[in-house]
Design a protein around this motif. Sequence first.
Motif, PDB file in Angstrom:
ATOM      1  N   LEU A  62       0.763  -0.931   0.096  1.00 23.34           N
ATOM      2  CA  LEU A  62      -0.103   0.035  -0.028  1.00 23.34           C
ATOM      3  C   LEU A  62       0.768   1.203  -0.050  1.00 23.34           C
ATOM      4  N   ASP A  63       0.899   1.899  -1.027  1.00 18.41           N
ATOM      5  CA  ASP A  63       1.631   3.388  -1.125  1.00 18.41           C
ATOM      6  C   ASP A  63       0.661   4.146  -1.171  1.00 18.41           C
ATOM      7  N   ILE A  64       0.991   5.290  -0.049  1.00 15.38           N
ATOM      8  CA  ILE A  64      -0.019   6.406   0.477  1.00 15.38           C
ATOM      9  C   ILE A  64       0.867   7.553   0.535  1.00 15.38           C
ATOM     10  N   LEU A  65       0.423   8.814   0.501  1.00 14.13           N
ATOM     11  CA  LEU A  65       0.979  10.015   0.860  1.00 14.13           C
ATOM     12  C   LEU A  65       0.917  10.146   2.464  1.00 14.13           C
ATOM     13  N   VAL A  66       1.730  10.159   3.098  1.00 15.71           N
ATOM     14  CA  VAL A  66       1.234  10.668   4.539  1.00 15.71           C
ATOM     15  C   VAL A  66       1.614  11.971   5.020  1.00 15.71           C
ATOM     16  N   HIS A  67       0.876  12.742   5.672  1.00 16.42           N
ATOM     17  CA  HIS A  67       1.360  14.206   5.869  1.00 16.42           C
ATOM     18  C   HIS A  67       2.190  14.499   7.246  1.00 16.42           C
ATOM     19  N   ASN A  68       1.992  13.528   8.110  1.00 17.37           N
ATOM     20  CA  ASN A  68       3.069  13.825   9.392  1.00 17.37           C
ATOM     21  C   ASN A  68       3.248  12.520   9.897  1.00 17.37           C
ATOM     22  N   GLU A  69       4.296  12.311  10.945  1.00 11.42           N
ATOM     23  CA  GLU A  69       4.266  11.243  11.623  1.00 11.42           C
ATOM     24  C   GLU A  69       2.937  10.514  12.380  1.00 11.42           C
ATOM     25  N   ASP A  70       2.219  11.590  12.945  1.00 12.42           N
ATOM     26  CA  ASP A  70       0.632  10.926  13.400  1.00 12.42           C
ATOM     27  C   ASP A  70       0.005  10.150  12.408  1.00 12.42           C
ATOM     28  N   ASP A  71      -0.119  10.989  11.279  1.00  5.31           N
ATOM     29  CA  ASP A  71      -0.715  10.173  10.182  1.00  5.31           C
ATOM     30  C   ASP A  71      -0.247   9.044   9.695  1.00  5.31           C
ATOM     31  N   ARG A  72       0.982   8.859   9.588  1.00  7.74           N
ATOM     32  CA  ARG A  72       1.650   7.717   9.438  1.00  7.74           C
ATOM     33  C   ARG A  72       1.670   6.548  10.234  1.00  7.74           C
ATOM     34  N   ASN A  73       1.707   7.026  11.595  1.00  7.90           N
ATOM     35  CA  ASN A  73       1.211   6.011  12.744  1.00  7.90           C
ATOM     36  C   ASN A  73      -0.216   5.610  12.978  1.00  7.90           C
ATOM     37  N   PHE A  74      -0.897   6.597  12.636  1.00  5.35           N
ATOM     38  CA  PHE A  74      -2.340   6.343  12.692  1.00  5.35           C
ATOM     39  C   PHE A  74      -2.574   5.204  11.944  1.00  5.35           C
ATOM     40  N   ILE A  75      -2.524   5.457  10.494  1.00  4.13           N
ATOM     41  CA  ILE A  75      -2.633   4.498   9.348  1.00  4.13           C
ATOM     42  C   ILE A  75      -2.159   3.102   9.693  1.00  4.13           C
ATOM     43  N   TYR A  76      -0.915   2.844  10.141  1.00  6.10           N
ATOM     44  CA  TYR A  76      -0.328   1.875  10.687  1.00  6.10           C
ATOM     45  C   TYR A  76      -1.021   1.203  11.918  1.00  6.10           C
ATOM     46  N   GLU A  77      -1.553   1.927  12.779  1.00 10.73           N
ATOM     47  CA  GLU A  77      -2.301   1.267  13.786  1.00 10.73           C
ATOM     48  C   GLU A  77      -3.509   0.917  13.329  1.00 10.73           C
ATOM     49  N   ALA A  78      -4.225   1.525  12.536  1.00  9.06           N
ATOM     50  CA  ALA A  78      -5.664   1.218  12.249  1.00  9.06           C
ATOM     51  C   ALA A  78      -5.607  -0.137  11.166  1.00  9.06           C
ATOM     52  N   LEU A  79      -4.631  -0.145  10.382  1.00 11.68           N
ATOM     53  CA  LEU A  79      -4.512  -1.309   9.422  1.00 11.68           C
ATOM     54  C   LEU A  79      -4.043  -2.454  10.437  1.00 11.68           C
ATOM     55  N   LYS A  80      -3.208  -2.225  11.454  1.00 11.19           N
ATOM     56  CA  LYS A  80      -3.017  -3.558  12.225  1.00 11.19           C
ATOM     57  C   LYS A  80      -4.115  -3.962  13.155  1.00 11.19           C
ATOM     58  N   ALA A  81      -5.037  -3.400  13.440  1.00  6.90           N
ATOM     59  CA  ALA A  81      -6.076  -3.616  14.152  1.00  6.90           C
ATOM     60  C   ALA A  81      -7.354  -4.077  13.408  1.00  6.90           C
ATOM     61  N   HIS A  82      -7.253  -4.024  12.159  1.00  5.61           N
ATOM     62  CA  HIS A  82      -8.440  -4.300  11.345  1.00  5.61           C
ATOM     63  C   HIS A  82      -8.514  -5.843  11.267  1.00  5.61           C
ATOM     64  N   GLN A  83      -9.725  -6.334  11.291  1.00  2.90           N
ATOM     65  CA  GLN A  83      -9.908  -7.865  11.378  1.00  2.90           C
ATOM     66  C   GLN A  83      -9.410  -8.643  10.327  1.00  2.90           C
ATOM     67  N   HIS A  84      -9.451  -8.078   9.212  1.00  5.46           N
ATOM     68  CA  HIS A  84      -9.127  -8.744   7.751  1.00  5.46           C
ATOM     69  C   HIS A  84      -7.528  -8.861   7.597  1.00  5.46           C
ATOM     70  N   ILE A  85      -6.860  -8.057   8.348  1.00  8.41           N
ATOM     71  CA  ILE A  85      -5.417  -7.941   8.310  1.00  8.41           C
ATOM     72  C   ILE A  85      -4.562  -8.594   9.185  1.00  8.41           C
ATOM     73  N   LYS A  86      -3.659  -9.545   8.844  1.00  7.62           N
ATOM     74  CA  LYS A  86      -2.994 -10.401   9.698  1.00  7.62           C
ATOM     75  C   LYS A  86      -1.736  -9.687  10.138  1.00  7.62           C
ATOM     76  N   MET A  87      -1.069  -8.818   9.310  1.00  5.06           N
ATOM     77  CA  MET A  87       0.210  -8.438   9.655  1.00  5.06           C
ATOM     78  C   MET A  87       0.375  -7.055   8.821  1.00  5.06           C
ATOM     79  N   VAL A  88       1.213  -6.341   9.479  1.00  6.61           N
ATOM     80  CA  VAL A  88       1.639  -4.917   8.688  1.00  6.61           C
ATOM     81  C   VAL A  88       3.100  -4.775   8.988  1.00  6.61           C
ATOM     82  N   LEU A  89       3.754  -4.425   7.967  1.00  7.37           N
ATOM     83  CA  LEU A  89       5.016  -4.474   8.010  1.00  7.37           C
ATOM     84  C   LEU A  89       5.543  -3.004   7.338  1.00  7.37           C
TER      85      LEU A  89
END
Length: 89
Positions: A62-89
């Motif tokens: 998944l390639d996406i434009l992140v606006h700041n560190e909080d945005d980058r970390n929020f997306i990471y945590e939200a993806l990691k917490a999603h029931q359909h995703i097993k792992m985020v690297l």
Amino acid sequence: MEIINDREEKLELTYPCSWCYKLIANEKEALEEAVSDVIDKREHKLTHSKSSKGGKYISMNLDILVHNEDDRNFIYEALKAHQHIKMVL
């Protein structure tokens, strides 16, 4: 106990910047749905990376434009917490 990396270096990025998350899930459609749930209508690129030998897992980039560190970390945590995703690297 051996310390492999004792440096406390912080990743220095200039925002906004493009960021790539590698996502692992059981099936492509579920992974695509999870990405849609998390990033809504933000512009992004989702590309196939690999499938496991037995076909049980799929990974996509998944390639996406992140606006700041909080945005980058929020997306990471939200993806990691999603029931359909097993792992985020």
